[in-house]
Design an enzyme around this catalytic site. Structure first.
Site, PDB file in Angstrom:
ATOM      1  N   THR A  86       0.870  -1.190   0.000  1.00  0.00           N
ATOM      2  CA  THR A  86       0.000   0.000   0.000  1.00  0.00           C
ATOM      3  C   THR A  86       0.902   1.235   0.000  1.00  0.00           C
ATOM      4  O   THR A  86       0.973   1.954   0.982  1.00  0.00           O
ATOM      5  CB  THR A  86      -0.918   0.046   1.243  1.00  0.00           C
ATOM      6  OG1 THR A  86      -0.113  -0.111   2.424  1.00  0.00           O
ATOM      7  CG2 THR A  86      -1.967  -1.025   1.216  1.00  0.00           C
ATOM      8  N   CYS A 263       7.774   2.100   6.591  1.00  0.00           N
ATOM      9  CA  CYS A 263       6.517   2.243   7.339  1.00  0.00           C
ATOM     10  C   CYS A 263       6.285   3.634   7.916  1.00  0.00           C
ATOM     11  O   CYS A 263       5.282   4.274   7.607  1.00  0.00           O
ATOM     12  CB  CYS A 263       6.465   1.226   8.470  1.00  0.00           C
ATOM     13  SG  CYS A 263       6.202  -0.429   7.848  1.00  0.00           S
TER      14      CYS A 263
END
Ligand code: UDX
Length: 435
Positions: A86, A263
């Site tokens: 994503t 992240c």
């Protein structure tokens, strides 16, 4: 239990191998045929300590399979995990969900019998609802529940994080789905891992809130480090002094050149967008994003200032390029900003990293990649420690001194002791330690 893992990136591969090691039968699926054929030949596409052995063991024991074909594995699965990427959408920082939705559409027609569809990828709040709608629309007869089950895996420590997590978060209102999830994670009951069952949207938000909070902690101590340098204090002692307060906790208070990786940068940005879309400005998260980006750029200025304000024509050696040790991941690594700004200022760069030089080669120009730390510092005007790989913690300092043209060490991870370095004749700078 039988598991189909869609996506064999970092999260999919680690999760698939660990579920297999728990005793489940897992098929990891990826569209990339060359990746699957490499995996079938025992080659692991990422650097993660222990993963190669774990994969080999579970393949040999016939619990772990790799395939480009989803049909068979999905049909027989109790749980289908969506673990595709994503990434931040180009331009605006929203998470790009196209791979998640594609995966949902693809598996919809293949579901057979009650199946739990699990979103493992980090997805904005409400994505589970969309995945559910896509599957129901594509296959109105499918019997399924969509569950959120975020990962909290640190690169370099992912297997341990999967097998000994602080908690497992499961987002679902459906008891049948929760039961399947509990069964999947049953081996963790032995070490009494809390399994937190929440509503799906709450679970989706927990992941973002956890990463954002850790990013806040790091950025906070980084700002305190800047202050320490100005007022003559020591940030490591400040960290210890505040971290011993149980309400604060000692972890993620290590000052450095700014967080990077796949992240924190992506997820803080996505959380900021989720907030904006919901008319809730997340000022702390927004500041953290800005302060961290600025910090990474400023690290090169720190080096330049330390070397007298002009590095034109100087040779600077970098030790460590990956965003942290034990990974070859170069995404958002502070080294990228440092190299480009030092080069802009006219410095020549030599560098060594134990595993990320191939990756770095795609991201940096005109860097001389070296065979080892001593090769990198040979005749350099200064060495900058950018990533705290273990092998840089115990360098032969006499050899470092004689190899360098001038004994300048800029330690952006505080792995050496300032007074010891001074006593050894180095000109030494670090983060947040004025003495
Ligand atoms: C992180 C989260 O820890 C994990 O739970 C999540 O699922 C994915 O994101 P990761 O990106 O692998 O994992 O790395 P992490 O070890 O958390 O470090 C992130 C960055 O913060 C690195 O750049 C690291 O150098 C930096 N960091 C970390 C600090 O600067 N100081 C610290 O005290 C801790």
């Amino acid at each position: 239990m039988r598991v189909a893992m869609i996506g064999t990136g970092y999260v999919g591969l680690v999760s698939g191998a660990c579920f297999a090691d728990f005793g489940h039968v897992v098929t990891c699926i990826d569209k990339d045929a060359s990746k699957i054929s490499a995996l079938n030949d025992g080659q692991i596409p990422i650097y993660e300590p222990g993963l190669q052995q774990l994969v080999a063991k579970n393949v040999a024991e016939e619990r772990l399979y790799f395939s480009t074909e989803a049909a068979e594995a999905v049909r027989s699965a109790d749980a289908v995990f969506i673990a595709v990427g994503t990434p931040a959408r180009r331009g605006d920082g929203h998470a790009d969900l196209s791979y998640v939705f594609q995966a949902a559409e693809e598996i919809a027609g293949l579901l057979d019998g009650f199946t739990v569809v699990v979103t493992k990828s980090t997805v904005p709040v409400g994505t589970g609802d969309e995945v559910e709608a896509i599957i129901a629309r594509t296959n109105p007869h499918a019997e399924f529940e969509v569950v959120s089950n975020p990962e909290f895996l640190r690169e370099g420590a992912a297997i341990n994080d999967f097998k000994r997590p602080d908690r497992v978060v499961v987002g679902t209102d459906d008891e049948r789905a929760a039961k399947v999830m509990r069964e999947l994670y049953r081996p963790l009951y032995l070490n009494e891992t809390p399994i937190l069952v929440t509503q799906r949207r709450t679970s989706e938000l927990i992941k973002y809130a956890a990463n954002a909070f850790l990013a806040v902690k790091i950025t906070f101590i980084n700002e305190i480090a800047d202050l320490c340098e100005k007022v003559g204090a020591n940030v490591q002692e400040v960290s210890r002094g505040i971290g011993l307060d149980n309400r604060i906790g000692s972890k993620f208070l290590h000052a450095g050149p700014g967080y990077g990786g796949s992240c924190f940068p992506k997820d803080t940005l996505a959380l900021s967008k989720i907030g904006a879309d919901a008319d809730t400005e997340l000022k702390i998260v927004n500041s953290v994003i800005e302060v961290n980006a600025r910090r990474k750029r400023r690290m090169a200025d720190k080096v330049i200032a330390f070397l007298g304000g002009d590095v034109a024509g100087l040779t600077i050696a970098l030790l460590g390029l990956s965003f942290k040790p034990n990974t070859d991941d170069m995404r958002e690594a502070p080294s990228i900003d440092i190299v480009s700004r030092l080069q802009e200022a006219g410095a020549r760069i030599r560098a060594f990293d134990p595993v990320s030089m191939d990756e770095a080669g795609h991201m940096m120009r005109d860097v001389l990649f070296c065979d080892g730390p001593y090769h990198a510092i040979e005749n350099a005007d200064a060495v900058v420690i950018v990533t705290e790989w273990d092998q840089f913690r115990a360098l032969d300092l006499e050899r470092v001194k004689t190899s360098l043209k001038a004994p300048n060490v800029i330690d952006l991870r505080n792995i050496y002791d300032p007074s010891d370095m001074k006593a050894r004749g180095f000109s030494y700078a670090s983060i947040g330690r004025a003495y």
